[in-house]
Design a protein around this motif. Structure first.
Motif, PDB file in Angstrom:
ATOM      1  N   ASP A 139      37.380  36.884  35.584  1.00  0.00           N
ATOM      2  CA  ASP A 139      36.633  36.672  36.829  1.00  0.00           C
ATOM      3  C   ASP A 139      35.278  37.391  36.905  1.00  0.00           C
ATOM      4  O   ASP A 139      34.576  37.242  37.881  1.00  0.00           O
ATOM      5  N   HIS A 140      34.907  38.173  35.868  1.00  0.00           N
ATOM      6  CA  HIS A 140      33.592  38.840  35.857  1.00  0.00           C
ATOM      7  C   HIS A 140      33.330  39.608  37.151  1.00  0.00           C
ATOM      8  O   HIS A 140      32.245  39.553  37.711  1.00  0.00           O
ATOM      9  N   ARG A 141      34.340  40.297  37.623  1.00  0.00           N
ATOM     10  CA  ARG A 141      34.205  40.926  38.928  1.00  0.00           C
ATOM     11  C   ARG A 141      33.076  41.963  38.972  1.00  0.00           C
ATOM     12  O   ARG A 141      32.300  42.004  39.923  1.00  0.00           O
ATOM     13  N   ASP A 142      32.957  42.787  37.922  1.00  0.00           N
ATOM     14  CA  ASP A 142      31.914  43.821  37.945  1.00  0.00           C
ATOM     15  C   ASP A 142      30.519  43.209  37.919  1.00  0.00           C
ATOM     16  O   ASP A 142      29.611  43.696  38.582  1.00  0.00           O
TER      17      ASP A 142
ATOM     18  N   ARG B 107      29.750  40.437  39.200  1.00  0.00           N
ATOM     19  CA  ARG B 107      29.465  39.905  40.532  1.00  0.00           C
ATOM     20  C   ARG B 107      29.147  41.028  41.514  1.00  0.00           C
ATOM     21  O   ARG B 107      28.333  40.845  42.418  1.00  0.00           O
TER      22      ARG B 107
END
Ligand code: C2E
Ligand code: MG
Ligand code: MG
Ligand code: MG
Length: 291
Positions: free
Chosen positions: A221-224, A226
């Motif tokens: 999810d590529h949270r960092d 984002r």
């Protein structure tokens, strides 16, 4: 009964812990004399433009050249210096030395307009005398105020009274730049942020670490990324610069540039090093591997 049992736990002997306490108190006891003997040194780490690759600033990071233990990093003694109050003297030494070094760079490389960024401990920033100290250091060193940046953490910005520091406006009025260090790790108070005379946010290392460091496929999810994206947008909406800390790989630097982050700092651009190494790099035009 319960009370006795509770107290009993206190007395349990933990050899590791007491060794640590002894080492700790030995360090504490040595701090003032170390300052008098000139055992502290500053290393400088480049802060690099992600657009152009040039060195725009350097962060001053203190180290202790301990006669027996060798080079000791600040994580081992800054907290102790804060607890004992020595941070005020040590911090003033750091400020003076950093401004003196920066004034030399300014004279030798005027076009570089190199900014020196100095960390202020909460206790230093909370002391109303900090404004006079900074003014005096600038006057004594001859460094233009706009070439000094002061880094405060979110909690230091908020001050011990739970209100943003009054000194911030007076410091900003001197013409120095103010940066929020390790942004995103504390309790960021956005309501205050918008009213404070801050110039720069330094995004804390952990967000950068979360960016695909080795170029392999990241967590789905590529949270960092984002989060970084959102923080950069927030900063730019407030007309603040953004520096990403702990940039370790080219992939991270490229992603950060794509996310419009302004500057980067970390081992990829150069580890903290003695002043002479910064001078050498400026002599070579201040270029980095990123340029
Ligand atoms: P900081 O202000 O957030 O400084 C950045 C830290 O990240 C430095 O640790 C730096 O060496 C380290 N670093 C550099 N490149 C990389 C990288 O690529 N990856 C990672 N993970 N880390 C990197 P350092 O020098 O050990 O300093 C630790 C902290 O000690 C500083 O964190 C700052 O809070 C404090 N400190 C250092 N010098 C001073 C000082 O003069 N006064 C005060 N009050 N605090 C200081
Ligand atoms: Mg810092
Ligand atoms: Mg930091
Ligand atoms: Mg830190």
């Amino acid at each position: 009964w319960a009370k006795a049992a509770g107290r009993g736990r206190w007395a349990v002997y933990d050899p590791e812990r007491s060794a640590r306490d002894i080492a700790r108190s030995a360090l504490v006891a040595g701090l003032p004399a170390a300052l008098d003997r000139g055992e502290f040194v500053l290393h400088y780490q480049p802060i690099v433009s992600l657009l152009e690759g040039s060195i725009l600033a350097v962060e001053a990071l203190v180290r202790w050249e301990h006669p027996e233990l060798g080079l000791i990093g600040p994580d081992r003694f800054i907290g102790l210096a804060e607890e004992t109050g020595l941070i005020v003297r040590l911090g003033e030494w750091v400020l003076r030395r950093a401004c003196r070094d920066a004034e030399r760079w300014w004279r030798e490389f005027p076009d570089a307009r190199l900014v020196v960024s100095v960390n202020l401990a909460a206790r230093q920033a909370d002391d109303p005398a900090i404004v006079e100290t900074v003014a005096d250091v600038l006057a004594t060193s001859g460094l233009p105020a706009e070439l000094l940046q002061l880094e405060l953490t979110e909690s230091a910005v908020m001050g011990s009274a739970g209100e943003p520091l009054r000194s911030l406006h007076r410091l900003a009025a001197l013409g120095v730049r103010l940066a929020v260090d390790d942004f995103g790790t504390g309790y960021s108070n956005l309501a205050y942020l918008r009213r404070l005379p801050i110039h720069c946010l330094k995004l804390a290392g952990p967000f950068v670490e979360g960016i695909r460091a080795d170029g392999t496929d990241a967590v789905a999810d590529h949270r960092d990324e984002r989060i970084v994206d959102a923080l950069v947008r927030l900063a730019h909406a407030l007309e603040l610069w953004v520096t990403a800390e702990a940039v370790e790989t080219q992939v991270q630097a490229e992603r950060l540039r794509a996310l419009r982050c302004d500057t980067g700092q970390g081992r990829y651009f150069g580890a903290p090093a003695p002043a002479e190494q910064i001078t050498d790099r400026l002599r070579g035009g201040g270029a980095t591997r990123w340029a």
